[in-house]
Write a protein that holds these residues in place. Structure first.
Motif, PDB file in Angstrom:
ATOM      1  N   ILE A 151       0.858  -1.186   0.000  1.00 10.45           N
ATOM      2  CA  ILE A 151       0.000   0.000   0.000  1.00 10.45           C
ATOM      3  C   ILE A 151       0.895   1.237   0.000  1.00 10.45           C
ATOM      4  O   ILE A 151       1.694   1.421   0.916  1.00 10.45           O
ATOM      5  N   PRO A 152       0.793   2.083  -1.019  1.00  7.16           N
ATOM      6  CA  PRO A 152       1.591   3.315  -1.004  1.00  7.16           C
ATOM      7  C   PRO A 152       1.087   4.255   0.090  1.00  7.16           C
ATOM      8  O   PRO A 152      -0.124   4.348   0.315  1.00  7.16           O
ATOM      9  N   ILE A 153       2.018   4.901   0.757  1.00  5.65           N
ATOM     10  CA  ILE A 153       1.656   5.851   1.814  1.00  5.65           C
ATOM     11  C   ILE A 153       2.113   7.237   1.363  1.00  5.65           C
ATOM     12  O   ILE A 153       3.298   7.556   1.428  1.00  5.65           O
ATOM     13  N   PRO A 154       1.193   8.064   0.897  1.00  8.95           N
ATOM     14  CA  PRO A 154       1.604   9.392   0.434  1.00  8.95           C
ATOM     15  C   PRO A 154       2.060  10.279   1.588  1.00  8.95           C
ATOM     16  O   PRO A 154       1.519  10.213   2.692  1.00  8.95           O
ATOM     17  N   ILE A 155       3.089  11.060   1.316  1.00 11.79           N
ATOM     18  CA  ILE A 155       3.589  12.051   2.262  1.00 11.79           C
ATOM     19  C   ILE A 155       3.182  13.425   1.739  1.00 11.79           C
ATOM     20  O   ILE A 155       3.426  13.751   0.577  1.00 11.79           O
ATOM     21  N   PHE A 156       2.540  14.202   2.599  1.00 12.76           N
ATOM     22  CA  PHE A 156       2.101  15.548   2.245  1.00 12.76           C
ATOM     23  C   PHE A 156       2.976  16.564   2.967  1.00 12.76           C
ATOM     24  O   PHE A 156       3.179  16.444   4.177  1.00 12.76           O
ATOM     25  N   THR A 157       3.476  17.531   2.234  1.00 14.14           N
ATOM     26  CA  THR A 157       4.166  18.647   2.872  1.00 14.14           C
ATOM     27  C   THR A 157       3.114  19.685   3.202  1.00 14.14           C
ATOM     28  O   THR A 157       2.489  20.265   2.306  1.00 14.14           O
ATOM     29  N   ILE A 158       2.898  19.885   4.478  1.00 11.43           N
ATOM     30  CA  ILE A 158       1.910  20.857   4.939  1.00 11.43           C
ATOM     31  C   ILE A 158       2.416  22.280   4.693  1.00 11.43           C
ATOM     32  O   ILE A 158       1.682  23.147   4.236  1.00 11.43           O
ATOM     33  N   HIS A 159       3.683  22.490   5.016  1.00  9.55           N
ATOM     34  CA  HIS A 159       4.278  23.808   4.821  1.00  9.55           C
ATOM     35  C   HIS A 159       5.787  23.643   4.762  1.00  9.55           C
ATOM     36  O   HIS A 159       6.326  22.686   5.310  1.00  9.55           O
TER      37      HIS A 159
END
Length: 166
Positions: A151-159
């Motif tokens: 399962i790919p786990i996306p990483i989000f840059t919040i800021h």
């Protein structure tokens, strides 16, 4: 878009001392009326990722970069809840929780100050700091029995923030 409004990271000061960069950072909860992260906070990951580059783009120092398996290195500045199971082990499975060990999250409309020290060469450098989030850690998926990499786990840059230092 909600995540991107939830938090901010700022570089308050960059200093040099004995071959190291000393970063004074502030992580602020700017858009959530609750602690960051929220929800199943023993499973979620919110952390600081630092990259230091030379003017030609060469990376000379890092902190908080996931390894090839997606795990965060020891010493990464993280915001999360740590809980233990009945055997005293860290767990991400909330139904196995018997004890809350720590709760280090960013308070509503509040902030936390962080200091990070990295070995870095002399000369002009660019410091990039990102506040990253993912809804589940690779360790959490593994603990739940999910096959590694399935399962790919996306990483989000919040800021993110950037500053050049001479």
């Amino acid at each position: 878009s909600l995540l991107r409004r939830a938090g901010r990271v700022s570089i308050r000061k960059v200093g040099r001392k004995n071959g190291h960069l000393e970063l004074a950072l502030r992580v602020r909860n700017t858009g959530a009326g609750h602690y960051l992260p929220t929800g199943v906070t023993e499973l979620r990951e919110l952390w600081l990722q630092v990259t230091v580059r030379t003017p030609d783009g060469k990376v000379v120092a890092t902190a908080g970069h996931p390894d090839k398996g997606g795990l965060l290195p020891k010493g990464t500045v993280c915001y999360r809840t740590v809980v233990h199971d009945a055997k005293g082990r860290d767990t991400t499975l909330f139904w196995n929780t018997v004890k809350k060990v720590s709760d280090r999250r960013i308070p509503p409309l509040g902030f936390l100050d962080e200091n990070i020290r990295l070995e870095a060469p002399k000369g002009k450098l660019t410091v990039e700091v990102a506040l990253n989030y993912r809804s589940v850690s690779p360790a959490g998926l593994a603990e739940a029995g999910v096959p590694k990499g399935s399962i790919p786990i996306p990483i989000f840059t919040i800021h993110a923030a950037k500053q050049t230092v001479e």
